[in-house]
Design a protein around this motif. Structure first.
Motif, mmCIF file in Angstrom:
data_model
loop_
_atom_site.group_PDB
_atom_site.id
_atom_site.type_symbol
_atom_site.label_atom_id
_atom_site.label_comp_id
_atom_site.label_asym_id
_atom_site.label_seq_id
_atom_site.Cartn_x
_atom_site.Cartn_y
_atom_site.Cartn_z
ATOM 1 N N SER A 130 -9.689 -2.717 0.371
ATOM 2 C CA SER A 130 -9.141 -2.022 1.593
ATOM 3 C C SER A 130 -7.665 -2.426 1.623
ATOM 4 O O SER A 130 -7.347 -3.760 1.403
ATOM 5 C CB SER A 130 -10.102 -2.512 2.452
ATOM 6 N N ASN A 131 -6.992 -1.581 2.238
ATOM 7 C CA ASN A 131 -5.499 -2.070 2.564
ATOM 8 C C ASN A 131 -4.758 -2.425 1.345
ATOM 9 O O ASN A 131 -3.663 -3.138 1.567
ATOM 10 C CB ASN A 131 -5.499 -3.199 3.551
ATOM 11 N N SER A 132 -5.095 -1.621 0.412
ATOM 12 C CA SER A 132 -4.419 -1.700 -0.981
ATOM 13 C C SER A 132 -4.556 -0.558 -1.838
ATOM 14 O O SER A 132 -5.737 0.053 -1.503
ATOM 15 C CB SER A 132 -4.350 -3.068 -1.791
ATOM 16 N N ALA A 133 -4.045 -0.355 -2.891
ATOM 17 C CA ALA A 133 -4.296 0.679 -3.872
ATOM 18 C C ALA A 133 -4.785 -0.095 -5.070
ATOM 19 O O ALA A 133 -5.324 0.643 -5.836
ATOM 20 C CB ALA A 133 -3.034 1.324 -4.075
ATOM 21 N N LEU A 186 0.880 -1.129 0.032
ATOM 22 C CA LEU A 186 0.254 0.081 -0.100
ATOM 23 C C LEU A 186 1.046 1.228 -0.011
ATOM 24 O O LEU A 186 1.724 1.473 0.974
ATOM 25 C CB LEU A 186 -1.014 -0.051 1.115
#
Length: 1231
Positions: free
Chosen positions: A109-112, A66
């Motif tokens: 979520s918790n990533s791009a 991320l």
């Protein structure tokens, strides 16, 4: 540092991108190095390719970790613009509005990484993720280029065939069509034969298969399968039916028997001819016998064939679809014996001095054998032989000489045999003399051209020879068939004998008979007959008896003319007399010699009778004493007359006559005769007669006269047919009616002419105009008094002398026979309205008529037309109508009508401007779903000239009429076309609405687009089960995929036979062969369910011993979906628990009913049997227990039926119980 990085990041967004195309794939080059991180760092670039499917989900990665900040942007193919779709600058992701066009975009979520749900085609392109790491320490920048390719799954293909029924040897093609699908697409083609064998005959990336030489082996089912990297779909199968034949037929003959000539058969056998010729569709067979059609069908059977059936038999095989044919011919010979038996006859020979025996037996194949039997000696033989002769020509003749003949009534026999007959047959004949003598008589032909003398000598064998001999060589000596002597009518010799001779071969001498002929003789009662003129008279003529009957008696009148039945002559005749009646005799016409004539074949005669007709004497003279009109209407005249020497008599009536003398000019009476007829009667006066049959009449009234005509009258006496002298002609005196006035145009409608007339009368009446009238050529006004000896006054008024509008002019008339003068008047005025113009077309549409009228006014106005290009009539009389050839009118050009009246100095005008029709419609493009009815409208915009009928043309350019396919509703202003039961292939296209009028024509095109309904969702059978052990009904249930989406209107439920339990037969009435045929060739039987909400159905009337398969297919209007998997019904579960439970419940119900009935019986009879009642309900037992438990309580019944409590108290409940019981006892045992 953050600001620096953000500034650098957004600096890159508007920078340009250059897109390159390499082999059809969009390649997005790396952006130029416009981003600078720091002197020690480099930007990292990474490329990846991702594939997605339309409507599915896809995830786009932005690195493995991320980042602190990131920006996602999107670039469409073939464009340079880079637009942000989502970013996160450390405060959470922000999705832009542009992302809505790319699907349902969310950030994982918790990533791009981003996830795109329901992926659209618009999402295909370059996605760029700018990721920033370690911003606070040593920043790192990554550019992730994600090339997203969106793929479309292939839709269900559908097969198109250029010709579903091609002809063998022709060219055709098959196309596998797809609505959607991303390439590359692979196609697989399959062929299924009639026996069910499926084979793949082609595969590759082409969607079209061409067949250059179609043959009958190509017949079968065809389907195509299309696949791409996403999925694979198979089309519905289509039947390809190859049309071919017929081949040369093969003919099989039963029973089989060949000869040199072909096939053979015995007479009265049953012969079967079977013709077979391969063809599709199946051949239609026609049998011909000697080129005449005798039967239709493959097998021609002749039951009990006859000899007449020998000949050539041709089998013609026809393919009615291709209109092709082939044929084969065989020859069939029928062997048969001759009909009946031999035929024998005896005939005269050697001029009736000998006999010839003839024996024949015609027919048969081969010819029969014939021979005579007996001791017969023929000409040229010295001794007798047996006479046995076999004639291959089936004919035997034997000549017997005179010396070999036997006596009268001789018998001869002929024997005949044939290979097809077991026994021979024979015939016999006799020779004998006629029993009677010859007979002679005479008769005449109907056209009276010949006299026929007939002689007969009937009987005998052979027939005798007869001939005639007459005077002067009139006869035929010994010739054959000379029993009739034909003489020209009137050439017979009167009183001379005619002799008939008769000869027979069994007699040495001839026999004779004779006839003697005579001419007729006429008689009459009186040779001279006299009668008065006008009477009827009868002349008689009788015929004396003669041998030969005479022809019809003919009368000739005094002019020598043959008399026929008419109103003048009446004939009464028989074969022996003829009487002539002359009717209504006249001295001049009927007096003279009358002649009665007749004749027969020998000669003729006539007799003359003189008729004298005498006239009646001339009647006395008659004089008219009164001839006068009986009213001023002048339509009836009263007449009176007197007869000289009335005492002498001599008259029987009168002839009253009148004729036309003159007519008042400009006047017409009530008579319906035309002007030409009236002028003809006056210029050529004819006397019109009225017969008065009463000799005592002395007066008469003649009515229905024309008031404007002057008449003359006279009367003539009549004595029967003798007409006397007419009286002097007399005329009524004063002129008829009153003067007649009129005003007319003059000098080309610039002036007026006044006319006044009063015809009739003697002397002529005096006429004059009153008023201050100035005529042409006068300088001052005069009184206008003019006496015209011709009873006519005309005055021409110049333009400067006219008065104002509505001028009144009067003409006075006087006559010496009238006490008072009479007058007439006329006015001159301008028409009150303006000129009126209109146009119309002749019925045959050959001419356009422009009409102009300016009604009213006196005198009538002059009108004429002027049009463009010299189309008009300038100032001509009767030019109010301009006639133009249909279609030659100038569109948009004015046509002017001019109107001129003498009271106006200037002309008036009205104009017409003609235009071609204009058509309008509500919609130029109309779309509709297949199977619906659609209405196309065509309206006519108002134009001056009415248009002809509006005509519709369909998409093939054919004129549309009212049929089951098309319905036309039209008026003069519009025409609506309804296309019923629309079909995508047949009805889509351009429709044309057209009309025209006398000026020109127009048309308008309307496009009809017929769309097919989408394929319905699949249906699955979830229950297929017999509903009983009888196996004659099956219950079915099904479910529809994606029911919320809709898209179906019904179902097709099908079943077919699969097998039958051996040795079993159900209740079905079908034969064994029919059941085996259904099982060996299974056919799906359909049941249409039109309710889209139905999810179950019961199929009944099944054969219990047959195993079935069921399937169901969804239907969306006319679009048929995919059939479900076929299923066989399951057997019902065999469970005994319901039966046991049912039996138990039934027993319990039966016991309960018995118990209830028993209790009702006990309650109703409780007074008759109280012990049983008490035993069941327990009342006495309660009392005993009370006495035991409570000995102090005692109850005693009083004398009056009441209750009394002794020695203490008891509970209310107990007391109540005892009271009830005591009451019951009192009811039974008390007073």
């Amino acid at each position: 540092m953050v600001a620096q990085l953000l500034g650098l990041a957004f600096l890159f967004l508007p920078s340009s991108l250059v897109t390159f195309m390499t082999y059809g794939v969009c390649v997005y080059p790396l952006p130029p190095p416009a981003v600078q991180i720091n002197p020690s760092g480099e930007v990292v670039y990474q490329d990846t390719s991702v594939y997605g499917v339309v409507g599915k989900a896809v995830i786009l990665e932005c690195g493995t970790a991320l980042p602190d900040m990131y920006i996602w942007s999107f670039t469409k193919p073939s464009t340079e613009a880079i637009k942000a779709i989502v970013y996160d600058l450390g405060q959470g992701p922000k999705i832009q509005k542009l992302a809505e066009t790319l699907g349902q975009l969310t950030v994982i979520s918790n990533s791009a990484a981003v996830s795109i749900e329901k992926l659209p085609l618009a999402a295909q392109g370059l996605f760029t993720c700018q990721a920033f790491y370690d911003i606070d320490t040593e920043p790192k920048v990554y550019y992730y280029y994600v090339h997203l390719t969106v793929r479309v799954p292939v839709s269900k293909p559908y097969l198109l065939i250029s010709d579903a029924s091609p002809v063998e040897g022709s060219i055709m093609w098959m196309r596998c069509n797809l609505e959607n699908g991303t390439g590359p697409i692979q196609y697989v083609w399959q062929h299924e034969t009639r026996s069910g064998n499926i084979s793949t005959f082609a595969q590759g990336n082409t969607s079209v298969i061409n067949v250059t030489d179609v043959n009958r082996n190509h017949t079968g089912w065809y389907r195509c399968a299309a696949s791409n990297p996403v999925n694979s779909e198979t089309s519905n199968r289509l039947w390809l039916d190859i049309i071919f034949g017929p081949d040369i037929p093969q003919i099989d003959v039963t029973p089989y028997s060949m000869t040199e000539r072909g096939y053979s058969a015995l007479e009265r056998e049953t012969v079967s001819l079977l013709c077979q010729a391969p063809s599709n569709p199946a051949s239609q067979y026609v049998w011909f016998y000697n080129n005449s059609q005798v039967y239709t069908g493959p097998q021609f059977t002749i039951t009990k064939i006859l000899r007449m059936h020998t000949g050539d038999y041709t089998c013609l095989a026809q393919n009615t679809y291709l209109n092709t044919r082939s044929k084969k011919t065989i020859s069939l010979t029928v062997y048969y014996p001759p009909d009946g038996s031999p035929s024998c006859s005896v005939e005269p020979a050697l001029n009736h001095t000998s006999l010839r025996l003839r024996c024949s037996w015609p027919g048969g194949f081969p010819s029969p054998s014939l021979y005579w039997t007996g001791d017969i000696k023929r000409v040229g033989q010295d001794q007798a032989d047996t006479g046995e002769q076999t004639n291959p020509l089936s004919n035997t003749d034997i000549l017997l000489p005179p010396e070999g003949l036997t006596s009268n009534n001789s018998l001869f026999k002929c024997l005949g045999s044939h290979p097809a007959l077991k026994q021979s047959t024979e015939c016999s004949t006799r020779a004998y003399v006629p029993p009677a003598e010859p007979l002679c008589f005479a008769y005449v032909t109907n056209n009276k051209e010949y006299l026929m003398l007939s002689c007969s000598w009937n009987g005998g064998a052979p027939k005798a020879l007869v001939w005639w001999e007459g005077p002067g060589g009139q006869g035929k000596g010994g010739e054959e068939n000379a029993n009739i002597l034909i003489l020209r009518y009137g050439t017979a010799r009167s009183g001379k004998p005619y002799t008939c001779h008769a000869k027979h071969p069994l007699l040495a001498e001839t026999k004779t008979c004779r006839l003697t002929l005579e001419a007729p003789v006429l008689l009459t009662q009186r040779r001279v007959v006299s009668v008065y003129e006008g009477s009827d008279v009868q002349l008689t003529c009788n015929l004396r008896d003669n041998y030969l009957p005479a022809n019809e008696i003919i009368w000739f009148n005094n002019q020598g003319v043959d008399i026929q039945d008419t109103t003048k002559y009446t004939l009464l005749r028989t074969s022996a007399w003829a009487n002539l009646t002359v009717r209504d005799t006249n001295e001049t016409q009927d007096s003279g010699e009358y002649r009665c004539s007749t004749y027969n074949a020998v000669g003729g005669t006539e007799i003359n009778i003189t008729l004298v007709v005498k006239r009646y004497p001339v009647p006395p003279n008659v004089t008219l004493v009164k001839v006068m009109y009986n009213s001023r209407q002048r339509n009836e005249v009263e007449l009176e007359w007197q007869v000289e020497n009335e005492e002498g008599g001599g008259w029987t009536g009168f002839i009253l006559e009148h004729r036309w003398m003159s007519e008042r000019p400009g006047k017409r009476g009530s008579n319906n005769d035309s002007k030409e007829e009236i002028e003809g009667r006056i210029s050529h006066p004819v006397w019109y007669s009225n017969i008065i049959q009463d000799p005592e009449a002395r007066g008469h009234t003649v009515g229905k006269l024309t008031p404007t005509v002057t008449y003359q009258f006279r009367i003539t006496p009549v004595n029967h047919r003798t007409i006397g002298h007419p009286s002097a002609a007399k005329t009524p005196d004063p002129p008829d009616g009153s003067p007649s006035c009129s005003v007319e145009p003059a000098l080309n409608h610039t002036s007026l002419r006044l006319r006044c007339s009063w015809p009739g009368g003697f002397p002529s009446p005096s006429l004059y105009w009153t008023g201050d009238i100035k005529r042409v050529g006068q300088d001052q006004a005069d009184t206008g008094e003019q006496t015209n000896p011709l009873s006519n006054t005309d005055i021409l008024l110049p333009p400067e002398g006219l008065t104002s509008n509505n001028s009144l002019f009067k003409c006075l008339g006087s006559h010496p026979a009238l006490k008072q003068s009479t007058e007439c008047s006329t006015r001159a005025y301008v028409p009150p309205a303006e000129p009126l113009c209109f146009a119309y077309v002749t019925n045959n549409k050959e001419y356009l008529m422009l009409s102009c009228s300016w009604d009213g006014g006196a005198p009538k106005a002059l009108v004429w037309w002027e049009g463009p290009g010299g189309q008009g009539k300038g100032g001509e009389e009767n030019a109010n109508i301009l006639i133009l050839r249909y279609g030659t009118a100038r569109s948009g050009k004015p046509y002017t009508c001019h109107a001129k009246h003498p009271l106006l100095a200037e002309t008036k005008t009205c104009r017409l401007t003609l235009e071609a029709p204009v058509l309008l419609t509500q919609r130029r493009v109309v779309s509709v779903y297949e199977g619906s009815d659609v209405q196309l409208t065509c309206n006519l915009r108002d134009n001056y000239l009415p248009a002809n009928e509006i005509i519709w043309f369909n998409n093939q350019g054919v004129d549309i009429q009212d049929t089951t396919k098309y319905t036309l509703l039209r008026t003069s202003a519009w025409a609506n076309l309804t296309v019923r039961d629309t079909n995508e292939t047949q009805d889509s296209g351009e429709y044309r609405c057209s009309t025209y009028n006398a000026v020109g024509g127009t048309e308008i095109n309307i496009t009809l687009v017929v769309k097919r309904y989408p394929v319905p969702p699949n249906v699955t059978l979830i229950k297929v089960m017999y509903n009983s052990r009888q196996r004659n009904e099956v219950e079915l249930e099904w479910q529809v995929e994606n029911e919320e989406g809709g898209g179906w209107t019904g179902f097709i439920l099908e079943h077919r036979w699969m097998s039958e339990r051996p040795g079993k037969r159900g209740s079905n009435n079908d034969s064994k062969e029919e059941i085996e045929g259904r099982i060996s060739h299974p056919v799906w039987y359909s049941n249409i369910i039109q309710d889209p909400e139905a999810r179950g159905h019961t199929v009944g009337k099944l054969t219990p011993t047959v195993t079935y398969q069921f399937r169901i297919t969804p239907v969306n209007h006319r679009t048929i979906g995919h059939p479900s998997a076929a299923k066989t019904p399951a057997e019902p579960r065999y469970n005994m628990y319901p039966a046991v439970i049912g039996a138990a419940i039934g027993g319990m119900l039966f016991a309960a009913i018995i118990t209830v009935l028993l209790l009702m019986y006990i309650i109703r009879n409780r007074n008759n049997n109280p012990r049983l009642h008490d035993m069941l309900f327990g009342l006495q037992h309660s009392q005993s227990r009370e006495n035991i438990n409570f000995p102090e309580d005692e109850v005693v019944g009083g004398s009056e039926g009441g209750t009394e409590e002794i020695g203490g108290s008891s509970s209310p409940g107990k007391l109540h119980q005892h009271q009830i019981y005591s009451g019951r006892d009192c009811t039974i045992g008390c007073n």
